[in-house]
Design an enzyme around this catalytic site. Sequence first.
Site, PDB file in Angstrom:
ATOM      1  CB  THR A  59       3.221   0.118   6.926  1.00  0.00           C
ATOM      2  OG1 THR A  59       1.833  -0.019   7.260  1.00  0.00           O
ATOM      3  CG2 THR A  59       4.020  -0.204   8.160  1.00  0.00           C
ATOM      4  NE  ARG A 117      -4.389  -6.163   5.727  1.00  0.00           N
ATOM      5  CZ  ARG A 117      -5.363  -6.735   5.022  1.00  0.00           C
ATOM      6  NH1 ARG A 117      -5.817  -7.918   5.371  1.00  0.00           N
ATOM      7  NH2 ARG A 117      -5.863  -6.135   3.964  1.00  0.00           N
ATOM      8  N   GLY A 140       0.844  -1.199   0.000  1.00  0.00           N
ATOM      9  CA  GLY A 140       0.000   0.000   0.000  1.00  0.00           C
ATOM     10  C   GLY A 140       0.875   1.243   0.000  1.00  0.00           C
ATOM     11  NE  ARG A 196      -2.295  -4.257  -0.911  1.00  0.00           N
ATOM     12  CZ  ARG A 196      -1.862  -3.635   0.177  1.00  0.00           C
ATOM     13  NH1 ARG A 196      -0.801  -4.079   0.801  1.00  0.00           N
ATOM     14  NH2 ARG A 196      -2.493  -2.566   0.632  1.00  0.00           N
ATOM     15  CD  GLN A 246      -7.470   5.964   7.811  1.00  0.00           C
ATOM     16  OE1 GLN A 246      -7.132   5.608   8.926  1.00  0.00           O
ATOM     17  NE2 GLN A 246      -8.271   5.221   7.074  1.00  0.00           N
ATOM     18  CG  ASP A 259       1.837  -3.447  10.849  1.00  0.00           C
ATOM     19  OD1 ASP A 259       2.687  -2.991  10.061  1.00  0.00           O
ATOM     20  OD2 ASP A 259       0.852  -4.108  10.479  1.00  0.00           O
ATOM     21  CG  ASP A 318       3.941  -7.206   7.028  1.00  0.00           C
ATOM     22  OD1 ASP A 318       3.488  -6.541   6.075  1.00  0.00           O
ATOM     23  OD2 ASP A 318       3.225  -7.838   7.825  1.00  0.00           O
ATOM     24  CG  ASP A 323      -1.572  -0.650   8.716  1.00  0.00           C
ATOM     25  OD1 ASP A 323      -2.244   0.364   8.451  1.00  0.00           O
ATOM     26  OD2 ASP A 323      -1.852  -1.782   8.281  1.00  0.00           O
TER      27      ASP A 323
HETATM   28  O1  F6P Z   1      -1.075  -2.005   4.698  1.00  0.00           O
HETATM   29  C1  F6P Z   1      -1.561  -0.740   4.799  1.00  0.00           C
HETATM   30  C2  F6P Z   1      -3.053  -0.687   4.538  1.00  0.00           C
HETATM   31  O2  F6P Z   1      -3.381   0.670   4.445  1.00  0.00           O
HETATM   32  C3  F6P Z   1      -3.903  -1.411   5.587  1.00  0.00           C
HETATM   33  O3  F6P Z   1      -4.159  -0.632   6.715  1.00  0.00           O
HETATM   34  C4  F6P Z   1      -5.152  -1.714   4.799  1.00  0.00           C
HETATM   35  O4  F6P Z   1      -5.811  -2.853   5.287  1.00  0.00           O
HETATM   36  C5  F6P Z   1      -4.648  -1.971   3.428  1.00  0.00           C
HETATM   37  O5  F6P Z   1      -3.411  -1.307   3.322  1.00  0.00           O
HETATM   38  C6  F6P Z   1      -5.585  -1.534   2.350  1.00  0.00           C
HETATM   39  O6  F6P Z   1      -5.041  -1.887   1.136  1.00  0.00           O
HETATM   40  P1  F6P Z   1      -5.640  -1.580  -0.291  1.00  0.00           P
HETATM   41  O7  F6P Z   1      -5.172  -0.220  -0.692  1.00  0.00           O
HETATM   42  O8  F6P Z   1      -5.079  -2.624  -1.150  1.00  0.00           O
HETATM   43  O9  F6P Z   1      -7.127  -1.603  -0.174  1.00  0.00           O
END
Ligand code: F6P
Length: 342
Positions: free
Chosen positions: A124, A170, A10, A71, A274, A128, A102, A126
């Site tokens: 990230t 997540r 992401g 991804r 976000q 994490d 990760d 997140d």
């Molecule tokens: O990994 C970061 C993140 O923003 C997560 O918080 C979220 O679940 C995911 O990516 C959303 O991904 P996408 O943009 O593929 O919907």
Amino acid sequence: MKIGILTGGGDCPGLNAVIRAVVRKAAHYNYEVIGIKDGWKGLVELNAMPLNVQVVSGILSRGGTILGTSRTNPFKSPDTADQAVQNIKKLGLDVVIAVGGDDTLGVAAKLFKQGIKTIGVPKTIDNDLSGTDFTFGFDTAVSIVTEALDRLHTTTEAHHRTMVVEVMGRHAGWIATYGGLAGGADMILIPEMPFDVEDVCNVVKKRAHEGRGFSIIVVAEGAVPKGIEGYIAKDAKKDAFGHVVLGGIGEFLAKAIEKKTDVETRHVVLGHLQRGGSPTAYDRILACRYGVRAVELIHAGKFGRMAALQGNKIVDIPLEEGVKQTKTVDMEIYKVAEVFFG
Ligand code: F6P
């Protein structure tokens, strides 16, 4: 020295700041930099572009990534893994800098084990990743959540409603905890702690009883009510790393609260807001420090490492350490946020 750089997973604010920092620091050593397009996909499909000081001029404040992202997991099949390795050779790359979370860094760690020189930069929203106090992008996401909560407070209060605000996160509730604390949430629900819908309803009822006839509940997308197995997800489709697309807990909870409390309840999903837009000053600086350190590591011949923030210092740790486990929310901070629940 010929450096390849890619951004995977992401996107998040600050990616361009890292790319610029890598190119600018590399220029000090006369190293060449090649931008690999769309994360690991660009290595599997051999899609790359030269980067230089002119190309990265003006991108510091821009969100997204000039390289694109995806991804893609090259290790999904032996063929694609082989193609990626062959293409690193074809491009003549001495080292690949992977900027990612990760999944992306997990691939970099695997490649390093196979003899490919890689360096990681932790990214990230997140927050994490292990071994680093903060990843860039997180501070920007928290600022966006905070501003959203400020705005939602006024409309929610005016209508005497409950507002459920679903934020990203997540496996870990860092954005929910920091954003919720900064934005004055009346309850914060995170993936680390399965929650009881009754407890949330009790907060809403208590506030109404005390004359504070509105409530703001922040819920991380990965949070789950007690008794439910797995996540609440949009559908069963999985990405190349096996993750489902999350979303829906906000709506689920809003419906349950309204039903059980009779207080009119709405929900808002902040979603990709976000992740978009300009990075905060904090994230720009962190991204610059990470990018510079990545090139310094290369210059020092230290490979298989990830730049990391520990305290106020940029350090480097083995890539494997950064991806070995999810960094969950620091309960000390959650406990501070809890003081303001109800
Ligand atoms: O990994 C970061 C993140 O923003 C997560 O918080 C979220 O679940 C995911 O990516 C959303 O991904 P996408 O943009 O593929 O919907």
